[in-house]
Enzyme design. Structure first.
Site: not given
Length: 511
Positions: A252-253, A274
């Site tokens: 995600g962010s 990631e």
């Protein structure tokens, strides 16, 4: 410029008919916990809207804290009190192969869900979902050759062996853009390692996780080994903070990744992250500008620009900058915008209204900070509904500007002028991210030496290139750890040194 981007898709091949199908899920109103579909303890729900039509597709239940705690307890019990983690790796691999087969049978359902939930072109979704099972097979096959135990000769004499054992309960949290593949690169190695898992599905796109749960139920996967819930931020944070969870695997962010890292660090939980990217493509002076423009425009159409590894910062020599920017705008803005079920479409809608508003806000920031708009920049005129945005190209972009430094997650490309090869590499590295990159040159040695100087988890040659079987992950704020390949199995294992006076009876390579 051609509007084809080098891709021809037949019209009228049945993809539109898929829109008429119902929701291929049995229990979107329930959670898969401890091997059963259970009613939520919370009354919260989330409405999933088709991004092409803005019509309600289906509603999914959202987990509250009690629901999440129930899922964690099931995974904890399955790890601590059943023999799952003590099975031979080959036995766990058999279960993972069964999941792969089941997912192949359900590929059409998963592809339909992916398109209806986030607007991915159905031609791409159908092909990609057919390949998801291969990730499970890869890790199941890896079990046969992996060194689960390595014998040593202790300094003090006797018998020594380093064994790799399951890390424990895993919380897998995935983004909404490519949930099926993101889940696969977490669940497959976790199960092969002997872990148990709680998958936290994204509210915007939970369907693929529910398909996986239905397959797990069909094959009789032992209860509690895989649990699936959909949750928003508050319940998701419980998964990260709960001491019963040994590891978090997150995609995600970067902002959320930092939060997860700080929480896990405070309790010494394991994690892999990631995260986002702002990836550069460097076009050296020996490479054809038209070929580079065509390649980059086509790549940015993938997932309608909603790819963390997109090559969104294009760095080119100042003397060729204007020519390249016009060529890129010509190809990119000519891409056919359309319904994701239309086989002639090359780019579809953004996933949701808030995502389109986010992209539009970045376009306005680009204009305000002095970048030159050479293509796109607004909503397409011929679409009165759907979360569409025109493919957009900015030229003369300052590498320190907002649109050059922050992840937009939409079809917006920035062309940045460089004064030399060294300057181009410096510009490429002037970012907090380091997920992906590419070098366009006809000189293979030049490409290799440039790739070694770019701070990025992946560097491709003459295009967007990525191979999860080589490993995927980033430098700097693009993540921590790797997914894919053998490296993707290691984070789900803890090495343990065992030192004994002599060889135990019945010792073998997998005992």
């Amino acid at each position: 410029m051609s509007s084809q981007l080098g891709v021809d898709r037949p019209v009228g091949d049945g993809h539109f008919a898929a829109r008429e199908a119902g929701v291929p899920l049995r229990h979107p109103d329930r959670f898969f916990i401890d091997g059963r579909w259970v009613a939520p303890l919370s009354a919260s729900s989330f409405a999933i809207v088709d991004p092409a039509t803005e019509e309600l597709y289906y509603t999914v239940s959202l987990a509250g804290e009690a629901d999440m705690s129930h899922a964690i307890a099931a995974a904890r019990t399955a790890f601590d009190r059943t023999g799952w983690s003590l099975l031979e790796p080959a036995e766990r691999a058999e279960w993972v192969h069964k999941l792969a087969e089941g997912l192949r049978r359900r590929a059409d359902d998963a592809g339909l869900l992916w398109t209806r939930q986030v607007g991915v072109l159905h031609t791409m979704a159908s092909a990609a979902m057919a390949r998801v099972g291969a990730t499970y097979d890869f890790y199941a096959d890896l079990a046969a050759d992996f060194e689960w135990q390595v014998r040593h000769s202790p300094m003090q004499g006797g018998f020594g062996v380093v064994v790799r054992e399951a890390v424990g309960v895993v919380g897998a949290i995935v983004a909404w853009n490519t949930p099926a593949s993101l889940i696969a690169y977490k669940v497959a190695p976790a199960l092969v390692a002997g872990c148990t898992v709680v998958v936290k599905a994204p509210p915007e796109a939970p369907g693929e996780a529910y398909v996986l749960a239905e397959v797990a139920e069909e094959i009789g996967l032992p209860a509690g080994v895989l649990n699936v819930v959909t949750a928003d931020r508050d319940a998701s944070e419980l998964l990260v903070t709960d001491p019963r969870v040994d590891k978090i695997a997150f995609t995600g962010s970067s902002a959320v990744g930092k939060r997860i890292a700080s929480i896990c660090g405070s309790r010494m939980a394991r994690y892999t992250l990631e995260l986002g990217g702002k990836s550069p493509a460097i076009i050296f002076d020996d490479y054809d500008l038209d070929a580079a423009a065509k390649s980059l425009a086509a790549a940015e159409c993938t997932l309608n620009g909603q790819v963390c590894a997109s090559l969104t910062r294009v760095i080119v020599g100042r003397d060729r900058h204007d020519e390249f920017a016009e060529a890129l705008a010509g190809y990119f803005t000519a891409a056919r915008i359309g319904d994701p079920f239309d086989s002639s479409a090359q780019i579809g809608p953004l996933a949701m209204e808030r995502q389109r508003e986010r992209v539009e806000s970045y376009i306005q920031k680009g204009l305000a900070e002095g970048a030159r708009l050479v293509g796109g920049g607004g909503r397409p005129k011929d679409f009165d509904r759907g979360f569409y945005i025109e493919p957009t190209v900015f030229a003369g972009v300052d590498n320190q500007s907002t649109i050059a430094q922050e992840e937009i997650f939409g079809p917006v490309l920035s062309v940045i002028p460089a004064d030399s090869e060294q300057h181009a590499i410096e510009l490429a590295n002037q970012t907090v991210f380091g997920l992906n990159a590419s070098v366009f040159t006809n000189d293979i040695d030049r490409a290799y030496h440039a790739a070694r100087r770019i701070r990025s988890g992946t560097v491709g040659h003459n295009g967007f290139r990525s191979d999860p079987r080589m490993g995927v992950g980033g430098f700097k704020q693009s993540g921590f750890g790797r997914e894919g390949n053998r490296d993707g199995l290691l984070p789900y294992l803890e090495p343990k040194s065992v030192i004994l006076d002599e060889i135990p009876a019945g010792y073998g390579p997998l005992n």
